[in-house]
Motif scaffolding. Sequence first.
Motif, PDB file in Angstrom:
ATOM      1  N   THR A  46       0.856  -1.186   0.000  1.00 62.04           N
ATOM      2  CA  THR A  46       0.000   0.000   0.000  1.00 62.04           C
ATOM      3  C   THR A  46       0.896   1.242   0.000  1.00 62.04           C
ATOM      4  O   THR A  46       1.293   1.734   1.059  1.00 62.04           O
ATOM      5  N   GLN A  98       0.516   4.289  -0.250  1.00 55.97           N
ATOM      6  CA  GLN A  98       0.081   5.520   0.409  1.00 55.97           C
ATOM      7  C   GLN A  98       0.489   5.571   1.882  1.00 55.97           C
ATOM      8  O   GLN A  98       0.428   6.634   2.501  1.00 55.97           O
ATOM      9  N   GLU A 118      -8.304   6.661   7.092  1.00 58.36           N
ATOM     10  CA  GLU A 118      -7.865   6.536   5.708  1.00 58.36           C
ATOM     11  C   GLU A 118      -8.013   5.104   5.193  1.00 58.36           C
ATOM     12  O   GLU A 118      -7.602   4.153   5.857  1.00 58.36           O
ATOM     13  N   TYR A 168      -6.718   2.893   2.023  1.00 54.97           N
ATOM     14  CA  TYR A 168      -5.686   2.996   1.001  1.00 54.97           C
ATOM     15  C   TYR A 168      -5.817   1.896  -0.044  1.00 54.97           C
ATOM     16  O   TYR A 168      -6.332   0.807   0.239  1.00 54.97           O
TER      17      TYR A 168
END
Length: 238
Positions: free
Chosen positions: A97, A99, A172, A174
Motif C-alpha cells: 500500500t 500511500q 484513511e 488505502y
Amino acid sequence: MYNLREIKKIAVLLFVRNAYEELKHKALIKGESSKNVLLFKYLNKRIVNTVKDTDYNYFIIDSSQQHGRTFAERFKNAFKSIFQAGYDAVISLGNDTPQVNSKTLHDVVDHFEHNDVVVGKTNLGGAYTIGLTKYAFSKCSFEAVDWRTSHVVESIEERAIFQGSSFVQLDEVYTELSTHNDLNLFLQQLLTKHIRLEDDTFFLSLISKPNHFDNYPQLQMDIILHGVTEIRGSPSFI
C-alpha cells in the motif's frame, strides 16, 4: 487496558517477502518477471525508508525469517519475537500500500492512548497496518482471523471485541496492490489526483507514454476514457 503512559517501547514490524518470493505469488505487471522484481524491490525499499523517517525501531522479517506452517502462524510468530524483545506495542506494515507514510505510524501510536488494537483498511478489505499492544497480543487468536479475504479488518474487529480488547480503525482507506488490475487502478487514481504521494516519480515511470507527463489535463482525459492499459517497468531503478 493499556494507556500511552504504560507503552514506553514501540516497534514496527515489516512483514514482507523478498522480491523473488513475491513474484511467486503475484504479478502486477503482466508477462514481465524482471520488471515485477524491480517493482517489488522498490516497494520493499520504500516501506523501509518510510519507517526510517520516524524515530521508531523496526524489524524486517522477510520470507527467510518467517516460521510457521500457515500465514497466521508466521504472522503471529513475527509479532511474538518482537514482544519477547521487550516492546510494549508493535505496529505491522506491509509493502503493498504505497500511500502508507510516516503519519500512518504516528496515527497508530496516538490511538494507542485509548485502544489496544489499531487497524488501517485497504480498498480490498485487507489491512495495511495492524497495531497491537502487548495486552491485545496476549489475548489475540491469529488463527481465527479471516486472512487472505476481503473481511480481514471486520474479522479482526470481531475478534478484538470478543476477546475484550478495545479496537479502532484509521480513517484513511488505502489502495492495495495485489493484481495487475489493482496497479492499473492505483495509477489511474494517482494520475487523476484522487490520491497523492510525496514522491510519485517511480509510479509515473510505469506508464508507457512518459511524454504525456507534461500535459496532465490530456493525460487525465486519456485515463478517464481509456484507462491505463499498458504498464512498463522502470529500467532506471536499482
